[in-house]
Design a protein around this motif. Structure first.
Motif, short mmCIF file in Angstrom:
data_model
loop_
_atom_site.label_atom_id
_atom_site.label_comp_id
_atom_site.label_asym_id
_atom_site.label_seq_id
_atom_site.Cartn_x
_atom_site.Cartn_y
_atom_site.Cartn_z
N TRP A 83 0.83 -1.20 0.00
CA TRP A 83 0.00 0.00 0.00
C TRP A 83 0.87 1.26 0.00
N VAL A 84 1.88 1.28 0.85
CA VAL A 84 2.79 2.43 0.91
C VAL A 84 3.53 2.58 -0.41
N ALA A 85 3.95 1.47 -1.00
CA ALA A 85 4.67 1.52 -2.27
C ALA A 85 3.79 2.09 -3.39
N ALA A 86 2.54 1.62 -3.46
CA ALA A 86 1.63 2.10 -4.50
C ALA A 86 1.35 3.59 -4.34
N THR A 87 1.15 4.03 -3.11
CA THR A 87 0.89 5.44 -2.85
C THR A 87 2.11 6.28 -3.18
N SER A 88 3.28 5.79 -2.86
CA SER A 88 4.52 6.53 -3.11
C SER A 88 4.81 6.66 -4.60
N VAL A 89 4.53 5.61 -5.36
CA VAL A 89 4.77 5.65 -6.82
C VAL A 89 3.94 6.76 -7.45
N ILE A 90 2.67 6.84 -7.10
CA ILE A 90 1.81 7.88 -7.66
C ILE A 90 2.27 9.26 -7.18
N GLY A 91 2.66 9.36 -5.92
CA GLY A 91 3.15 10.62 -5.40
C GLY A 91 4.36 11.12 -6.18
N VAL A 92 5.30 10.22 -6.46
CA VAL A 92 6.50 10.60 -7.21
C VAL A 92 6.14 11.02 -8.63
N ILE A 93 5.23 10.30 -9.27
CA ILE A 93 4.82 10.64 -10.64
C ILE A 93 4.21 12.05 -10.69
N VAL A 94 3.29 12.31 -9.78
CA VAL A 94 2.59 13.60 -9.80
C VAL A 94 3.54 14.75 -9.49
N TRP A 95 4.36 14.62 -8.46
CA TRP A 95 5.29 15.69 -8.11
C TRP A 95 6.38 15.83 -9.17
N SER A 96 6.71 14.77 -9.87
CA SER A 96 7.71 14.84 -10.94
C SER A 96 7.20 15.70 -12.10
N ILE A 97 5.89 15.59 -12.37
CA ILE A 97 5.30 16.42 -13.43
C ILE A 97 5.43 17.89 -13.07
N GLY A 98 5.09 18.22 -11.81
CA GLY A 98 5.23 19.59 -11.36
C GLY A 98 6.68 20.05 -11.37
N ALA A 99 7.59 19.16 -10.98
CA ALA A 99 9.01 19.49 -10.97
C ALA A 99 9.53 19.75 -12.37
N TRP A 100 9.04 18.98 -13.33
CA TRP A 100 9.50 19.15 -14.71
C TRP A 100 9.12 20.52 -15.24
N TYR A 101 7.88 20.93 -14.98
CA TYR A 101 7.44 22.25 -15.43
C TYR A 101 8.17 23.36 -14.69
N ALA A 102 8.58 23.10 -13.46
CA ALA A 102 9.27 24.12 -12.67
C ALA A 102 10.73 24.28 -13.10
N VAL A 103 11.38 23.18 -13.46
CA VAL A 103 12.80 23.21 -13.78
C VAL A 103 13.05 23.37 -15.28
N PHE A 104 12.20 22.72 -16.07
CA PHE A 104 12.37 22.77 -17.53
C PHE A 104 11.12 23.37 -18.18
#
Length: 219
Positions: A83-104
């Motif tokens: 459960w923690v792994a599944a939640t963390s994977v989605i968390g990383v994906i979503v924040w990575s999208i925001g990070a991409w727009y912020a950095v690049f």
């Protein structure tokens, strides 16, 4: 009585998970934002991107653990690590999208979310974002939950509605107040928005307990 206790514990876990998870992730994001790499270049940008994307891992671990801990009272066969792994994977994906727009940032200046001018627009935009976010969290978590509960497909639907209703609470709370808020006011906004958001999320998603029977714990 156990079901009532489980429902209450779930709401409390969601409130704590939203408050602590998002607050800690946001604090980490701001900390990375203050990092001034030398020399500035492609490698430095990627380091900043990875650092910001790690905010999703922080949120996923905190939210996932607290949610899983509470759900095991309702569904004893739930695999907490999965459960923690599944939640963390989605968390990383979503924040990575925001990070991409912020950095690049894109060449044409497109933003991740459209600009908003009023509280109503803020709520609608956040609600749409929350709907998509809930579908992602719900789908990933349902893959784990189906081993512990029947009719786990309901989990996807209630998460879409729950996140769609809860995320505007955070965005609206952060938009209310003075135009030049102090650190204390920002913290207070985050506290209020996070708790209300978590209670809304927990209440809506917890309604699914009535239609998802617990499976027997496997030996």
């Amino acid at each position: 009585m156990q079901e009532d206790d489980g429902f209450t514990r779930w709401i409390e876990a969601c409130a704590a998970g939203e408050l602590l998870g998002i607050a800690t992730a946001a604090l980490w994001w701001v900390t990375v934002d203050r990092f001034d790499p030398v020399p500035i270049g492609e490698t430095a940008n990627w380091l900043v991107f990875l650092g910001k994307a790690a905010s999703g891992l922080i949120q996923g671990l905190i939210l996932g653990y607290l949610q899983g801990w509470a759900l095991r009272r309702q569904f004893p066969a739930l695999n907490l690590r999965a459960w923690v792994a599944a939640t963390s994977v989605i968390g990383v994906i979503v924040w990575s999208i925001g990070a991409w727009y912020a950095v690049f940032p894109s060449l044409d200046g497109d933003r991740l979310l459209p600009p908003v001018d009023t509280l109503f627009q803020t709520a609608i935009t956040a609600g749409g974002f929350g709907l998509g976010l809930g579908l992602l969290f719900g789908a990933a978590q349902a893959l784990v939950l189906r081993r512990a509960a029947g009719q786990a497909h309901w989990w996807i639907a209630v998460n879409a509605v729950g996140w769609g209703a809860s995320l505007p609470c955070i965005y609206v709370a952060s938009s209310i107040g003075s135009t030049d808020p102090s650190s204390w006011e920002i913290a207070l906004r985050g506290l209020i928005g996070g708790v209300i958001s978590g209670v809304v999320l927990g209440t809506i998603t917890g309604l699914s307990f009535a239609v998802m029977p617990a499976r027997r714990t496997t030996a």
